[in-house]
Enzyme design. Structure first.
Site, PDB file in Angstrom:
ATOM      1  N   CYS A  56       0.838  -1.210   0.000  1.00  0.00           N
ATOM      2  CA  CYS A  56       0.000   0.000   0.000  1.00  0.00           C
ATOM      3  C   CYS A  56       0.868   1.253   0.000  1.00  0.00           C
ATOM      4  CB  CYS A  56      -0.898   0.037   1.238  1.00  0.00           C
ATOM      5  SG  CYS A  56      -2.040  -1.335   1.379  1.00  0.00           S
ATOM      6  N   ASP A  59      11.354   3.460   5.761  1.00  0.00           N
ATOM      7  CA  ASP A  59      11.112   2.016   5.755  1.00  0.00           C
ATOM      8  C   ASP A  59      12.401   1.313   6.168  1.00  0.00           C
ATOM      9  OD1 ASP A  59      10.444  -0.761   4.845  1.00  0.00           O
ATOM     10  OD2 ASP A  59       8.754   0.226   3.862  1.00  0.00           O
ATOM     11  N   ASP A  97      14.446   1.862  11.255  1.00  0.00           N
ATOM     12  CA  ASP A  97      13.358   1.243  12.004  1.00  0.00           C
ATOM     13  C   ASP A  97      12.686   2.299  12.870  1.00  0.00           C
ATOM     14  OD1 ASP A  97      11.771  -0.253  13.725  1.00  0.00           O
ATOM     15  OD2 ASP A  97      13.291  -1.805  14.034  1.00  0.00           O
ATOM     16  N   THR A 101      -7.375  -1.392  10.719  1.00  0.00           N
ATOM     17  CA  THR A 101      -7.977  -2.487   9.949  1.00  0.00           C
ATOM     18  C   THR A 101      -9.425  -2.715  10.364  1.00  0.00           C
ATOM     19  OG1 THR A 101      -7.821  -4.828   9.441  1.00  0.00           O
ATOM     20  CG2 THR A 101      -7.003  -4.188  11.583  1.00  0.00           C
ATOM     21  N   TYR A 113      -1.918 -10.078  15.180  1.00  0.00           N
ATOM     22  CA  TYR A 113      -1.743  -8.902  14.308  1.00  0.00           C
ATOM     23  C   TYR A 113      -2.913  -7.941  14.472  1.00  0.00           C
ATOM     24  CZ  TYR A 113      -3.009  -6.132  10.320  1.00  0.00           C
ATOM     25  OH  TYR A 113      -3.463  -5.084   9.554  1.00  0.00           O
ATOM     26  N   HIS A 114      -4.150  -8.476  14.293  1.00  0.00           N
ATOM     27  CA  HIS A 114      -5.305  -7.578  14.379  1.00  0.00           C
ATOM     28  C   HIS A 114      -5.368  -6.912  15.763  1.00  0.00           C
ATOM     29  CE1 HIS A 114      -6.719  -9.977  10.805  1.00  0.00           C
ATOM     30  NE2 HIS A 114      -7.166  -8.796  10.438  1.00  0.00           N
ATOM     31  N   ALA A 161      -7.098 -12.640   0.244  1.00  0.00           N
ATOM     32  CA  ALA A 161      -8.045 -13.557  -0.393  1.00  0.00           C
ATOM     33  C   ALA A 161      -8.170 -13.395  -1.913  1.00  0.00           C
ATOM     34  CB  ALA A 161      -9.405 -13.412   0.284  1.00  0.00           C
ATOM     35  N   ARG A 193      -7.857 -20.850  10.654  1.00  0.00           N
ATOM     36  CA  ARG A 193      -8.082 -19.742  11.588  1.00  0.00           C
ATOM     37  C   ARG A 193      -9.229 -20.052  12.544  1.00  0.00           C
ATOM     38  NH1 ARG A 193      -7.196 -14.277   7.983  1.00  0.00           N
ATOM     39  NH2 ARG A 193      -5.649 -15.163   6.583  1.00  0.00           N
TER      40      ARG A 193
HETATM   41  P1  NAD Z   1       3.522  -4.471   3.562  1.00  0.00           P
HETATM   42  O1  NAD Z   1       4.064  -5.527   4.447  1.00  0.00           O
HETATM   43  O2  NAD Z   1       3.558  -4.688   2.084  1.00  0.00           O
HETATM   44  O3  NAD Z   1       4.269  -3.087   3.872  1.00  0.00           O
HETATM   45  C1  NAD Z   1       4.611  -2.661   5.164  1.00  0.00           C
HETATM   46  C2  NAD Z   1       5.933  -1.900   5.057  1.00  0.00           C
HETATM   47  O4  NAD Z   1       6.288  -1.406   6.354  1.00  0.00           O
HETATM   48  C3  NAD Z   1       7.077  -2.782   4.587  1.00  0.00           C
HETATM   49  O5  NAD Z   1       7.768  -2.181   3.521  1.00  0.00           O
HETATM   50  C4  NAD Z   1       7.967  -2.937   5.834  1.00  0.00           C
HETATM   51  O6  NAD Z   1       9.326  -3.085   5.513  1.00  0.00           O
HETATM   52  C5  NAD Z   1       7.658  -1.634   6.583  1.00  0.00           C
HETATM   53  N1  NAD Z   1       7.861  -1.728   8.042  1.00  0.00           N
HETATM   54  C6  NAD Z   1       7.359  -2.652   8.903  1.00  0.00           C
HETATM   55  N2  NAD Z   1       7.781  -2.419  10.148  1.00  0.00           N
HETATM   56  C7  NAD Z   1       8.573  -1.309  10.091  1.00  0.00           C
HETATM   57  C8  NAD Z   1       9.317  -0.585  11.057  1.00  0.00           C
HETATM   58  N3  NAD Z   1       9.346  -0.946  12.339  1.00  0.00           N
HETATM   59  N4  NAD Z   1      10.029   0.504  10.651  1.00  0.00           N
HETATM   60  C9  NAD Z   1      10.016   0.885   9.345  1.00  0.00           C
HETATM   61  N5  NAD Z   1       9.339   0.226   8.388  1.00  0.00           N
HETATM   62  C10 NAD Z   1       8.613  -0.865   8.757  1.00  0.00           C
HETATM   63  O7  NAD Z   1       2.032  -4.177   4.048  1.00  0.00           O
HETATM   64  P2  NAD Z   1       0.822  -3.477   3.267  1.00  0.00           P
HETATM   65  O8  NAD Z   1      -0.035  -4.530   2.707  1.00  0.00           O
HETATM   66  O9  NAD Z   1       1.342  -2.397   2.418  1.00  0.00           O
HETATM   67  O10 NAD Z   1       0.044  -2.844   4.504  1.00  0.00           O
HETATM   68  C11 NAD Z   1       0.367  -1.529   4.926  1.00  0.00           C
HETATM   69  C12 NAD Z   1      -0.495  -1.157   6.114  1.00  0.00           C
HETATM   70  O11 NAD Z   1      -1.872  -1.214   5.737  1.00  0.00           O
HETATM   71  C13 NAD Z   1      -0.328  -2.085   7.313  1.00  0.00           C
HETATM   72  O12 NAD Z   1      -0.332  -1.317   8.492  1.00  0.00           O
HETATM   73  C14 NAD Z   1      -1.541  -2.970   7.245  1.00  0.00           C
HETATM   74  O13 NAD Z   1      -1.901  -3.387   8.525  1.00  0.00           O
HETATM   75  C15 NAD Z   1      -2.581  -2.054   6.637  1.00  0.00           C
HETATM   76  N6  NAD Z   1      -3.599  -2.810   5.892  1.00  0.00           N
HETATM   77  C16 NAD Z   1      -3.257  -3.573   4.806  1.00  0.00           C
HETATM   78  C17 NAD Z   1      -4.237  -4.285   4.123  1.00  0.00           C
HETATM   79  C18 NAD Z   1      -3.939  -5.165   2.939  1.00  0.00           C
HETATM   80  O14 NAD Z   1      -4.864  -5.849   2.437  1.00  0.00           O
HETATM   81  N7  NAD Z   1      -2.722  -5.204   2.433  1.00  0.00           N
HETATM   82  C19 NAD Z   1      -5.577  -4.176   4.541  1.00  0.00           C
HETATM   83  C20 NAD Z   1      -5.878  -3.384   5.650  1.00  0.00           C
HETATM   84  C21 NAD Z   1      -4.883  -2.701   6.323  1.00  0.00           C
HETATM   85  N1  USQ Z   2      -9.450 -16.691   3.278  1.00  0.00           N
HETATM   86  C1  USQ Z   2      -9.853 -17.832   2.620  1.00  0.00           C
HETATM   87  N2  USQ Z   2      -8.984 -18.394   1.753  1.00  0.00           N
HETATM   88  C2  USQ Z   2      -7.754 -17.882   1.483  1.00  0.00           C
HETATM   89  C3  USQ Z   2      -7.355 -16.707   2.161  1.00  0.00           C
HETATM   90  C4  USQ Z   2      -8.214 -16.137   3.056  1.00  0.00           C
HETATM   91  O1  USQ Z   2     -10.962 -18.321   2.812  1.00  0.00           O
HETATM   92  O2  USQ Z   2      -7.014 -18.466   0.681  1.00  0.00           O
HETATM   93  C5  USQ Z   2     -10.361 -16.025   4.224  1.00  0.00           C
HETATM   94  C6  USQ Z   2      -9.816 -15.868   5.631  1.00  0.00           C
HETATM   95  O3  USQ Z   2     -10.063 -16.988   6.422  1.00  0.00           O
HETATM   96  C7  USQ Z   2     -10.537 -14.623   6.105  1.00  0.00           C
HETATM   97  C8  USQ Z   2     -10.756 -13.810   4.841  1.00  0.00           C
HETATM   98  O4  USQ Z   2     -10.567 -14.711   3.749  1.00  0.00           O
HETATM   99  O5  USQ Z   2     -11.776 -14.950   6.618  1.00  0.00           O
HETATM  100  C9  USQ Z   2      -9.770 -12.655   4.678  1.00  0.00           C
HETATM  101  O6  USQ Z   2      -8.465 -13.168   4.822  1.00  0.00           O
HETATM  102  P1  USQ Z   2      -7.211 -12.424   4.155  1.00  0.00           P
HETATM  103  O7  USQ Z   2      -6.023 -13.293   4.314  1.00  0.00           O
HETATM  104  O8  USQ Z   2      -7.559 -11.961   2.794  1.00  0.00           O
HETATM  105  O9  USQ Z   2      -7.135 -11.098   5.037  1.00  0.00           O
HETATM  106  P2  USQ Z   2      -6.740 -10.876   6.558  1.00  0.00           P
HETATM  107  O10 USQ Z   2      -5.980 -11.995   7.148  1.00  0.00           O
HETATM  108  O11 USQ Z   2      -7.971 -10.445   7.291  1.00  0.00           O
HETATM  109  O12 USQ Z   2      -5.736  -9.664   6.471  1.00  0.00           O
HETATM  110  C10 USQ Z   2      -5.719  -8.729   5.374  1.00  0.00           C
HETATM  111  C11 USQ Z   2      -4.395  -7.982   5.483  1.00  0.00           C
HETATM  112  C12 USQ Z   2      -4.361  -7.213   6.800  1.00  0.00           C
HETATM  113  C13 USQ Z   2      -5.599  -6.348   6.921  1.00  0.00           C
HETATM  114  C14 USQ Z   2      -6.878  -7.153   6.742  1.00  0.00           C
HETATM  115  C15 USQ Z   2      -8.102  -6.283   6.644  1.00  0.00           C
HETATM  116  O13 USQ Z   2      -3.291  -8.886   5.399  1.00  0.00           O
HETATM  117  O14 USQ Z   2      -3.189  -6.413   6.841  1.00  0.00           O
HETATM  118  O15 USQ Z   2      -5.609  -5.725   8.174  1.00  0.00           O
HETATM  119  O16 USQ Z   2      -6.797  -7.852   5.479  1.00  0.00           O
HETATM  120  S1  USQ Z   2      -9.493  -6.997   7.447  1.00  0.00           S
HETATM  121  O17 USQ Z   2      -9.669  -8.362   6.930  1.00  0.00           O
HETATM  122  O18 USQ Z   2     -10.624  -6.176   7.164  1.00  0.00           O
HETATM  123  O19 USQ Z   2      -9.162  -7.049   8.855  1.00  0.00           O
END
Ligand code: NAD
Ligand code: USQ
Length: 482
Positions: A101, A120, A163, A233, A270-271, A327, A415
């Site tokens: 993101c 980062d 960091d 989240t 995590y959550h 997913a 899960r």
């Molecule tokens: P990502 O793992 O691709 O990116 C996270 C980045 O943060 C990485 O580049 C990592 O190196 C950096 N990072 C982690 N810890 C650090 C630290 N202590 N200091 C400096 N850098 C650090 O994750 P993403 O999918 O881009 O998600 C970004 C944010 O959005 C997260 O907080 C995640 O919880 C939130 N989020 C993501 C999703 C999703 O579907 N990807 C959904 C909801 C929320």
């Molecule tokens: N799921 C399946 N099959 C798969 C993968 C996932 O059925 O192959 C299900 C999971 O059990 C879950 C749902 O799909 O019920 C979503 O899982 P996911 O792995 O797509 O997402 P999640 O673990 O919830 O985490 C992701 C991101 C996280 C973010 C979160 C938003 O990795 O950073 O916070 O989505 S949320 O789900 O709204 O909390």
């Protein structure tokens, strides 16, 4: 001297450096896969990835170069500078800007005229190395990405490698960059990763909670008007049997009424780290007058944005494995390689989803319309709700149109979560600010499937099935099987 890394900094292996397993400062994170990741508090001259002869330890240090040598003078008269506090801030620090993101958002904001700095520590790339995972799409180093962006657009993105759990490093970045807004993506974001074993659970909560606390302290100390835009989240709320509101709920109890934070029922370590962050942020808004927006984001899908599509070197990461893959992205890759779609359990698990093009739009809207001093604002950031079964049906249909024979299997759910439940989450606040959603259409699924097909030779099918169990979480550190 700031811990500023120029975009021309290089990675150097430094075998002669002093043993990095020695504790250099209080910020040491032990990884159970026999790797140690540390940051040094001292000013550094280059980025160094070090490993011992057995590959047991690993350290990253970053070079400090004087800001004046590497960055053109800061301008206070850029296109978005304004004395009106509701106008766009000029300088945005994107923590986690090398991630999925964060990278897309950093480019989007830079294109829109904001002065952008990425902070980062590249730990996400380290997780991939540790677990033997890789992005479906080939991704360039952060240095090459930023150089490419400069070549194409003429725009500079500053880069600070370090960091945020190291407060001295973070302080230097704040003093050097002087952000008007901090977008905080920089956390360990995988629920399965946090459930591998005790060590990863501790790492996740330590990294996320302390990192966010440090950002709050840095704002208080150095930039008290700076707006924090924090990625939370939707999973903080869990799946209650009532409608989910945006952050707060008004409750009448024993004849008295109050508006209170919406109850949190997170379902992974995590959550839970996000819940702890939200509480800390809410408290500091009250206590110190911090202005903050918590973006409770749903599951993100897609890979292309207008900016990342401009050049192959700007390509974003695309995770499909059982630890970091989410997913819908996973289902598209599974369809492309002829792997049955992995629906966990009954498949009634319903979540909010959004296109990555909307992630970048939402973050910009939050920055352009900042929270007031002392305000803890919560937006639910997603555009549509789907159950896992609905996603599988959509991918099956779209795959069929491309000539793919897509099958689905029910995998025993690794899960602990409700598999059939009520879900109705509000998500109007970002729409009110002007969000124009990219809804999940046939054309988007087509293009996602085509990306998956294009890179299908890079897929390691061994990484597809889930490998982490919530019930069998390991106490002792162990490596996920390759
Ligand atoms: P990502 O793992 O691709 O990116 C996270 C980045 O943060 C990485 O580049 C990592 O190196 C950096 N990072 C982690 N810890 C650090 C630290 N202590 N200091 C400096 N850098 C650090 O994750 P993403 O999918 O881009 O998600 C970004 C944010 O959005 C997260 O907080 C995640 O919880 C939130 N989020 C993501 C999703 C999703 O579907 N990807 C959904 C909801 C929320
Ligand atoms: N799921 C399946 N099959 C798969 C993968 C996932 O059925 O192959 C299900 C999971 O059990 C879950 C749902 O799909 O019920 C979503 O899982 P996911 O792995 O797509 O997402 P999640 O673990 O919830 O985490 C992701 C991101 C996280 C973010 C979160 C938003 O990795 O950073 O916070 O989505 S949320 O789900 O709204 O909390």
């Amino acid at each position: 001297m700031a811990h500023l890394l120029s975009t021309s900094s290089s990675l150097k292996i430094s075998p002669g450096h002093k043993p990095y397993c020695q504790l250099l400062n209080p910020v040491q994170i032990s990884f159970p896969t026999s790797l140690t990741f540390q940051t040094s508090k001292s000013a550094f001259k280059r980025l160094v990835f070090q490993g011992d002869s057995r590959g047991k330890c690993f350290k990253v240090q970053a070079t400090a170069v004087p800001v004046s040598q590497e960055v053109s003078a800061k301008s206070n008269s850029g296109p978005h500078q304004s004395s009106n506090e509701s106008s766009k801030p000029q300088r945005v620090m994107v923590v986690g800007g090398d991630g999925y993101c964060g990278w897309a958002t950093a480019l989007h904001l830079s294109k829109k005229g904001y002065e952008v700095a990425i902070v980062d520590n590249l730990v996400r790339r380290l997780f991939d190395h540790q677990l033997g995972l890789d992005s479906l799409t080939p991704i360039s180093s952060i240095h090459n990405r930023i150089r490419c962006w400069k070549d194409i657009t003429g725009k500079t993105i500053e880069l600070y490698i370090g960091d945020i759990c190291d407060f001295e490093f973070l302080s230097d970045t704040f003093k050097s960059f002087e952000p008007d807004a901090v977008v905080h993506f920089g956390e360990q974001r995988s629920a399965p990763y946090s459930m591998i074993d005790r060590s990863r659970a501790v790492f996740t909560q330590q990294n996320n909670v302390i990192g966010t606390l440090n950002v709050l302290f840095a704002i208080k100390e150095y930039r008290e008007q700076c707006h924090l835009v924090k990625l939370g989240t939707m999973g903080e709320y869990g799946t209650p049997n009532i409608d989910i509101e945006e952050g707060y709920i008004t409750i009448t109890h024993n004849g008295r009424t109050d508006t209170l934070p919406y109850p949190k029922q997170a379902s992974s370590f995590y959550h839970l780290s996000k819940v702890h962050d939200s509480h800390n942020i809410a408290f500091t808004c009250k206590a110190w007058g911090i202005r903050a927006t918590d973006l409770n984001q749903g599951v993100v899908y897609g890979v292309r944005t207008d900016e990342t599509s401009m050049h192959a070197e700007l390509c974003n990461r695309f995770d499909y494995d059982g630890v970091f893959g989410t997913a819908l992205n996973r289902f598209c890759v599974q369809a492309a390689v002829g792997h049955p779609l992995t629906v966990y359990g009954k498949g009634g698990q319903t979540r909010g989803y959004l296109d990555i093009r909307d992630t970048v739009q939402c973050v910009e809207l939050a920055i352009a319309n900042p929270a007031q001093p002392g305000e803890f604002r919560v937006f639910n950031q997603f555009t549509e709700q789907f159950s896992v079964n609905q996603l599988a049906a959509l991918v099956t249909k779209a795959g069929g149109k491309l000539g793919l024979d897509v099958q689905t299997i029910s995998v025993p759910n690794p899960r602990v979560e409700a598999e059939e439940h009520y879900y109705n989450a509000k998500h109007t606040k970002l729409i009110e600010l002007g969000l124009k959603p990219h809804l999940l259409s046939d054309s988007l699924l087509d293009s996602l499937l085509n990306v998956a097909i294009k890179f299908k030779d890079r897929v390691d099918e061994k990484q597809i099935m889930p490998s982490v169990s919530w019930r069998k979480i390991g106490v002792k550190p162990k490596t996920v099987k390759a």
